[in-house]
Scaffold this active site. Structure first.
Site, PDB file in Angstrom:
ATOM      1  N   CYS A  24      -0.451   4.094   2.152  1.00  0.00           N
ATOM      2  CA  CYS A  24      -0.235   3.953   3.604  1.00  0.00           C
ATOM      3  C   CYS A  24       1.231   4.189   3.973  1.00  0.00           C
ATOM      4  O   CYS A  24       1.523   4.808   4.986  1.00  0.00           O
ATOM      5  CB  CYS A  24      -0.615   2.549   4.083  1.00  0.00           C
ATOM      6  SG  CYS A  24      -2.064   1.842   3.306  1.00  0.00           S
ATOM      7  N   ASP A  25       2.155   3.675   3.172  1.00  0.00           N
ATOM      8  CA  ASP A  25       3.565   3.619   3.593  1.00  0.00           C
ATOM      9  C   ASP A  25       4.501   4.515   2.786  1.00  0.00           C
ATOM     10  O   ASP A  25       5.688   4.616   3.116  1.00  0.00           O
ATOM     11  CB  ASP A  25       4.068   2.164   3.485  1.00  0.00           C
ATOM     12  CG  ASP A  25       3.256   1.223   4.367  1.00  0.00           C
ATOM     13  OD1 ASP A  25       2.848   1.666   5.454  1.00  0.00           O
ATOM     14  OD2 ASP A  25       3.030   0.074   3.964  1.00  0.00           O
ATOM     15  N   CYS A  49       0.839  -1.210   0.000  1.00  0.00           N
ATOM     16  CA  CYS A  49       0.000   0.000   0.000  1.00  0.00           C
ATOM     17  C   CYS A  49       0.871   1.255   0.000  1.00  0.00           C
ATOM     18  O   CYS A  49       1.377   1.678   1.046  1.00  0.00           O
ATOM     19  CB  CYS A  49      -0.908  -0.017   1.232  1.00  0.00           C
ATOM     20  SG  CYS A  49      -1.935   1.441   1.370  1.00  0.00           S
TER      21      CYS A  49
END
Ligand code: NAP
Length: 308
Positions: free
Chosen positions: A138-139, A135
């Site tokens: 997200c990261d 992701c």
């Protein structure tokens, strides 16, 4: 003790939330259960620009927040962080078991979408959270001014690669063929982006490092020559499989596990409908998930009115 509702919606992405909006407006008593927070797969993406109604595009998270708000406004109860373990059907009654809770209903719509596929190479599982991610949204922020590799050549890989290019120093796209699968408009942007570098005809062999990811070992599919790309992160976007194991033999699946429905989105079990990416279909987009949600809801509504 079990809780009865006329309809249970399993999965709170674009398809499930649309089912909720339609069923609540039709006066059907429905509840939605979702194993994470509502929003579904788009929560893993950055920006949507092909969902009609937003000429400038819209943040994926904001779009999903609005869909959930719309469902809530019509009274849909959404139970988050509840994972369904089993669905059974006996005498036209469904029993849905999820953790300590049991729900009963006349009908069910499954809109659980898909889960990311893993590649299964050495180092992949070991370095999750230490450089390997599924992701970028997200990261991605952890990789500011660093070098990353994206594995895959589909919409998700290239689109998220473009998002990462806003943060990272260099984004290598490691693809097993010499042509991308992604939509042309996304490809064109990626080819123009100077931070994106394409490694064609390469398969990943191993993710390597000590504490954190330090390199990706790749192999040329034609020459079998191996080389190392020095990267700090590896983002895996090699496709997805349907998240529907809990349905057992209530449904028919195709050879890749996607659920076969008829044109009304009904399955072989009366009262059980599938909407969204978990279904066998030729296009997986938010727009088609929303369309599925509307269709499944209207057909389930008819079914429930007969059974009431
Ligand atoms: P996808 O379209 O199935 O693409 C997967 C990519 O990974 C392909 O390029 C495939 O190569 C490659 N791949 C598969 N297994 C591999 C392996 N073991 N090693 C190396 N590479 C491997 O999956 P996706 O990109 O996750 O998209 C899933 C669905 O969501 C698609 O229907 C997509 O259109 C949709 N989606 C749409 C958008 C959008 O419209 N903006 C955004 C995200 C996702 P090959 O090409 O050689 O098969």
């Amino acid at each position: 003790m079990s809780e009865f509702h006329e309809a249970i919606i399993i999965g709170g992405g674009p398809a499930g939330l649309t089912v909720g909006i339609y069923l609540m407006r039709a006066g059907i008593d429905a509840v939605l259960v979702e194993k994470m927070a509502v929003g579904g797969t788009p929560m893993n993406y950055e920006h949507v620009e092909n969902y009609p109604g937003f000429p400038e595009g819209i943040s994926s998270k904001e779009l999903m927040r609005r869909m959930a708000e719309q469902a809530r406004r019509f009274g849909l109860v959404m139970k988050e962080f509840i994972e369904v373990e089993d669905v059974a059907c006996e005498n036209d009654r469904f029993t849905v078991r999820a953790g300590n809770e049991t729900f009963e209903s006349l009908g069910v719509v499954v809109s659980t979408g898909t889960v990311s596929l893993k590649i299964g190479i050495p180092g992949e599982a070991e370095f999750v959270g230490r450089g390997v991610s599924y992701c970028a949204t997200c990261d991605g922020a952890f990789f500011r001014n660093l070098d990353v590799a994206i594995i895959g050549g589909g919409d998700a890989a290239v689109q998220e690669g473009l998002s990462l290019a806003n943060i990272a120093r260099r984004v290598y796209v490691v693809h097993r063929r010499d042509a991308l699968r992604a939509q042309k408009i996304i490809q064109d942007r990626a080819f123009k982006n100077e931070k994106m570098q394409f490694l064609w005809n390469k398969i990943p062999i191993a993710v390597e490092g000590k504490e954190q990811v330090e390199s990706l070992l790749i192999e040329d599919t034609k020459t079998r020559e191996r080389s190392r790309v020095k990267v700090d992160g590896v983002f895996v976007y090699v496709g997805a499989r349907p998240d529907t194991d809990f349905l057992g033999d209530l449904v028919v699946r195709n050879e890749t596990g996607f659920i076969v429905t008829n044109e009304d989105l009904a399955t072989k079990t009366a009262g059980l409908y599938i909407a969204g990416d978990a279904r066998r279909k030729s296009l997986r987009q938010i727009a088609t998930a929303v369309g599925d949600g509307a269709l499944a809801a209207v057909n389930l509504e008819r079914y429930i009115l007969e059974k009431r």
